[in-house]
Design a protein around this motif. Structure first.
Motif, PDB file in Angstrom:
ATOM      1  N   CYS A 306     -14.065  44.839 -20.789  1.00  6.65           N
ATOM      2  CA  CYS A 306     -14.664  44.140 -20.956  1.00  6.65           C
ATOM      3  C   CYS A 306     -14.366  43.209 -22.759  1.00  6.65           C
ATOM      4  O   CYS A 306     -13.155  44.267 -23.141  1.00  6.65           O
ATOM      5  CB  CYS A 306     -16.200  44.564 -21.855  1.00  6.65           C
ATOM      6  N   THR A 308     -12.940  41.293 -25.860  1.00  4.45           N
ATOM      7  CA  THR A 308     -11.356  41.874 -26.336  1.00  4.45           C
ATOM      8  C   THR A 308     -10.574  42.723 -25.744  1.00  4.45           C
ATOM      9  O   THR A 308      -8.946  42.280 -25.441  1.00  4.45           O
ATOM     10  CB  THR A 308     -11.843  41.954 -28.159  1.00  4.45           C
ATOM     11  N   SER A 309     -11.370  44.118 -25.497  1.00  6.11           N
ATOM     12  CA  SER A 309     -10.099  44.989 -24.053  1.00  6.11           C
ATOM     13  C   SER A 309      -9.949  44.388 -22.814  1.00  6.11           C
ATOM     14  O   SER A 309      -8.864  44.308 -22.451  1.00  6.11           O
ATOM     15  CB  SER A 309     -11.079  45.954 -23.763  1.00  6.11           C
ATOM     16  N   ILE A 352      -9.491  50.229 -19.828  1.00  4.69           N
ATOM     17  CA  ILE A 352      -8.930  49.661 -21.957  1.00  4.69           C
ATOM     18  C   ILE A 352     -10.510  49.676 -22.517  1.00  4.69           C
ATOM     19  O   ILE A 352     -11.184  48.875 -21.768  1.00  4.69           O
ATOM     20  CB  ILE A 352      -8.613  48.767 -21.862  1.00  4.69           C
ATOM     21  N   GLN A 354     -11.761  50.346 -26.590  1.00  5.66           N
ATOM     22  CA  GLN A 354     -11.651  51.142 -27.680  1.00  5.66           C
ATOM     23  C   GLN A 354     -13.397  51.644 -27.483  1.00  5.66           C
ATOM     24  O   GLN A 354     -13.150  52.995 -28.853  1.00  5.66           O
ATOM     25  CB  GLN A 354     -12.615  49.783 -29.017  1.00  5.66           C
ATOM     26  N   GLY A 356     -14.765  53.276 -25.432  1.00  5.25           N
ATOM     27  CA  GLY A 356     -14.590  54.462 -24.220  1.00  5.25           C
ATOM     28  C   GLY A 356     -15.812  54.984 -24.024  1.00  5.25           C
ATOM     29  O   GLY A 356     -16.536  55.702 -23.223  1.00  5.25           O
ATOM     30  N   THR A 358     -18.381  51.522 -22.989  1.00  6.35           N
ATOM     31  CA  THR A 358     -18.740  50.125 -22.590  1.00  6.35           C
ATOM     32  C   THR A 358     -19.589  50.437 -21.401  1.00  6.35           C
ATOM     33  O   THR A 358     -18.745  51.481 -19.900  1.00  6.35           O
ATOM     34  CB  THR A 358     -17.616  49.806 -22.823  1.00  6.35           C
ATOM     35  N   VAL A 404     -17.991  44.454 -36.182  1.00  4.76           N
ATOM     36  CA  VAL A 404     -18.528  44.734 -34.223  1.00  4.76           C
ATOM     37  C   VAL A 404     -16.915  44.379 -33.626  1.00  4.76           C
ATOM     38  O   VAL A 404     -16.893  43.939 -33.160  1.00  4.76           O
ATOM     39  CB  VAL A 404     -19.110  43.739 -34.271  1.00  4.76           C
ATOM     40  N   ALA A 405     -16.225  43.200 -34.757  1.00  7.38           N
ATOM     41  CA  ALA A 405     -15.053  42.380 -34.507  1.00  7.38           C
ATOM     42  C   ALA A 405     -14.102  43.261 -34.143  1.00  7.38           C
ATOM     43  O   ALA A 405     -13.800  43.861 -34.907  1.00  7.38           O
ATOM     44  CB  ALA A 405     -14.842  40.972 -34.915  1.00  7.38           C
ATOM     45  N   LEU A 489     -12.348  33.957 -28.928  1.00  5.15           N
ATOM     46  CA  LEU A 489     -13.455  34.792 -29.030  1.00  5.15           C
ATOM     47  C   LEU A 489     -13.372  35.167 -30.670  1.00  5.15           C
ATOM     48  O   LEU A 489     -14.893  35.561 -30.826  1.00  5.15           O
ATOM     49  CB  LEU A 489     -13.206  36.704 -28.475  1.00  5.15           C
ATOM     50  N   VAL A 610     -20.927  48.407 -26.442  1.00  9.01           N
ATOM     51  CA  VAL A 610     -22.156  47.919 -25.547  1.00  9.01           C
ATOM     52  C   VAL A 610     -22.298  49.468 -24.220  1.00  9.01           C
ATOM     53  O   VAL A 610     -21.490  48.689 -22.995  1.00  9.01           O
ATOM     54  CB  VAL A 610     -21.907  46.355 -24.664  1.00  9.01           C
TER      55      VAL A 610
HETATM   56  O1  M6R Z   1     -15.570  49.299 -26.460  1.00  6.43           O
HETATM   57  P1  M6R Z   1     -14.864  48.542 -26.658  1.00  6.43           P
HETATM   58  O2  M6R Z   1     -13.310  47.742 -25.943  1.00  6.43           O
HETATM   59  O3  M6R Z   1     -14.719  48.852 -24.592  1.00  6.43           O
HETATM   60  O4  M6R Z   1     -16.214  46.637 -26.079  1.00  6.43           O
HETATM   61  C1  M6R Z   1     -15.182  46.093 -25.319  1.00  6.43           C
HETATM   62  C2  M6R Z   1     -16.161  45.298 -25.782  1.00  6.43           C
HETATM   63  O5  M6R Z   1     -17.613  44.285 -26.163  1.00  6.43           O
HETATM   64  C3  M6R Z   1     -15.462  44.632 -27.319  1.00  6.43           C
HETATM   65  O6  M6R Z   1     -14.076  44.315 -27.218  1.00  6.43           O
HETATM   66  C4  M6R Z   1     -16.459  43.085 -27.806  1.00  6.43           C
HETATM   67  O7  M6R Z   1     -15.420  41.737 -27.119  1.00  6.43           O
HETATM   68  C5  M6R Z   1     -15.464  42.666 -29.401  1.00  6.43           C
HETATM   69  N1  M6R Z   1     -17.117  42.703 -29.602  1.00  6.43           N
HETATM   70  C6  M6R Z   1     -14.479  42.048 -29.540  1.00  6.43           C
HETATM   71  O8  M6R Z   1     -14.794  42.461 -31.101  1.00  6.43           O
END
Ligand code: M6R
Length: 613
Positions: A306, A308-309, A352, A354, A356, A358, A404-405, A489, A610
């Protein structure tokens, strides 16, 4: 989403809870609250807005001794789902009797029917939340055993939860449980810390226990007992955290985002270290757990993620097709299980994430497992749910990402995907020499990124002249197309500028209608196949008055001549160039948001992790 902290030990709970909430504030920050048991009295304090508001409010509401004498309690920082971020909707929520307090992360899907049933029995609700319903449900089942009441209530609940519960009737005890939302227990010396994220535990201990789904724990200061929801004891190993507390500090930078951008040469070095085998012209990724023979049996790769991933997955798609001759496609994790995907034994699904955690990506992992695919996780957070449920996978080693970004996690994701593609490429079409050459390209990534970061002041100056615009377009071709999506984004999430990423050829199929004098077009015009066509697309934009910021390969005078402003990216393989190019766009977005006075690390409406669909 939302952060949970609980503390039970010899110290005063409020300062520890507030400190923990500060560490978790990046998970949700629209309201916060805490509940403590002082002797046999349950005290609750809540405030809309940041944790700082809660700190001030609790200091006014509670006697000063509470901040120094022993107590225990639970706390929460919220990312609103059910009901706006008001004091009434903030957690902790109490039951009907007022003796129980509960904090919750996740969603109780059947809360409406449960609430109607409880209202019919005379329960009165003070908030719009699903969480308050769970607090009342526990209270409704509570006779003399809080653990049993929580078990009974959770059996009636549909949805996801990470919870912590206390009761003034049973002092010295916190009950915590999880299904779909993480809970970690920090095992200290005569104290236990409960958290939704290890970041809140680091200051106390490195020893942690991760709860599994449907685990429920009885937590006391010096004792933890874990059972399942049917009251059967379960064993969960104690793990050592490999993080140090300083990772959660800004270290002299104005924002975590800027710190994390600057950390990228080091985090990329960590992601790459020990994983390139120059003699074989391949990579060593033991977490993949596949032999060259098994790799040869993979017919298709599906990448899910989702935000960025998802964008790093799109670069992975190019890499697997280009380097490993393997059909690859990216699917939005949120769509994956609902479209009943055609997936089988010869497919490799790479999840994918960050964090783990989502929810959509986790659901995709479960669906792919169900369908018998090879499933791998590509996560940053060690011990996270996706990392554990995929069983095999590769950690990013990017270090904690607080802003957050997402920045350093993205570039490490791409670096790891390139190493995976190299490994697969070697089991297919790459000669040893070709493999060695590409491994050298990967090895150079940290220094390429450092060269872009060295242009920070130049990029900050460029940002000055774009910061007043309310719209921006990012364009690119080939592997630079996902970088354009990611650049857009990044800009929109932290600066609130309306930004769109497009394939360079797509503008003229509609969006070009929006261009007018001075509209920024950020063009990824690196010297890669298709550059000439991108330069043509840029001319089309210029003819309509757009202002062009070009990311070009260092020394490319032909491309420079077309641009109004230029950021130079060191020459390298087109797939590798995605990483330093993305870093340039991270800095561009950062400086624009800074100039506009935005809350960079905690943009409005967002949360780091999320965990709801
Ligand atoms: O933890 P995740 O990589 O699964 O999160 C996915 C997205 O929620 C996350 O990349 C989001 O888009 C960021 N705010 C982007 O900077």
């Amino acid at each position: 989403m939302c952060g949970i902290v609980g503390y039970i030990g010899k110290a005063a709970a409020p300062p520890i809870l507030l400190h923990g909430l500060r560490r978790l504030e990046y998970r949700g920050y629209d309201s916060a609250g805490m509940a403590i048991i002082d002797g046999r009295q349950l005290l609750v304090s809540k405030a809309p807005g940041k944790v700082a508001n809660l700190k001030e409010k609790s200091k006014c509401e509670w006697p000063a001794e509470l901040f120094s004498q022993p107590s225990y309690g639970i706390a929460h920082t919220r990312w609103a789902t059910h009901g706006p971020p008001t004091e009434a909707n903030a957690h902790p929520h109490r039951d009907q009797s007022g003796e129980i307090a509960l904090v919750h992360n996740g969603i109780i899907e059947n809360y409406r029917s449960l609430r109607a049933r409880l209202e019919a029995k005379g329960h009165v609700f003070l908030s719009e939340t699903d969480t308050e319903v769970l607090a009342h449900l526990i209270g409704d089942r509570y006779e003399e055993n809080l653990f049993q009441a929580v078990c009974d209530a959770l059996h009636q609940v549909e949805g996801t939860f990470g919870i912590a519960v206390i009761s003034s009737r049973e002092p010295g005890l916190i009950i915590t449980a999880r299904r779909g939302s993480p809970i970690v227990l920090g095992i200290g010396d005569g104290e236990t810390i409960i958290a939704s994220d290890a970041a809140a535990i680091l200051a106390h201990t490195q020893r942690v226990i991760y709860l599994d789904d449907n685990d429920i724990a009885i937590v006391k200061a010096d004792h933890v007992e874990i059972r399942d929801l049917n009251n059967v004891p379960v064993n969960r190993a104690v793990a050592e955290l490999e993080l140090d507390a300083s990772a959660a500090e800004k270290g002299g930078f104005a924002h975590f985002m800027l710190k994390e951008i600057h950390e990228q040469p080091e985090s990329l070095r960590n992601a790459i270290r020990g994983r390139l085998d120059f003699a074989l012209g391949s990579s060593v990724l033991s977490g993949m757990g596949t032999s060259p023979r098994e790799l040869a049996e993979i017919n298709r790769i599906v990448l899910v993620g989702c935000g960025t991933s998802l964008h790093s997955g799109l670069i992975g798609e190019y890499a697997f097709e280009d380097l490993a001759d393997t059909p690859a496609e990216v699917q939005q994790a949120a769509e994956f299980r609902y479209r009943n995907p055609i997936i089988g034994r010869s497919d490799l699904v790479i999840a994918i994430s960050q964090s783990g955690e989502t929810a959509d990506t986790l659901a995709a992992v479960r669906e792919a497992n169900q369908k018998g695919a090879f499933v791998m996780g590509l996560c940053n957070v060690v011990g996270s749910t996706i990392a554990r449920e995929t069983g095999r996978g590769i950690y990013l080693h990017a270090g904690p990402e607080i802003s957050v970004a997402s920045t350093k996690a993205f570039t490490c994701q791409v670096a790891v995907l390139l190493m995976m593609a190299l490994k697969m490429g070697r089991s297919r079409r790459f000669s040893r020499q070709e493999g060695m050459d590409f491994a050298r390209q990967i090895e150079a990534i940290p220094s390429l990124v450092a060269q872009v970061i060295a242009q920070n002041d130049h990029i900050a100056r460029i940002a000055e002249s774009y910061a007043a615009n309310e719209h921006a377009f990012f364009i690119g071709r080939g592997p630079m197309y996902p970088v354009a999506l990611e650049g857009a984004l990044k800009l929109k999430e932290i600066s609130y500028i309306h930004a769109e990423g497009y394939h360079a050829a797509e503008l003229k199929h509609g969006p070009i209608a929006l261009l007018e004098k001075g509209t920024p077009v950020i063009a990824l015009a690196n010297d890669i196949p298709g550059k000439d066509k991108t330069l043509g697309n840029i001319e089309e934009c210029k003819a309509r008055g757009a202002r062009i910021l070009g990311l070009i390969t260092a020394g490319d005078e032909e491309a420079a001549a077309v641009m109004d402003d230029v950021i130079e990216i060191p020459a390298c393989h087109p797939l590798v160039a995605t990483i330093p190019s993305a870093v340039a766009l991270q800095l561009f977005a950062y400086h624009i948001a800074r100039i506009r006075g935005c809350e960079i690390d905690q943009p409005r409406n967002l949360a780091k992790s999320v965990t709801v669909e």
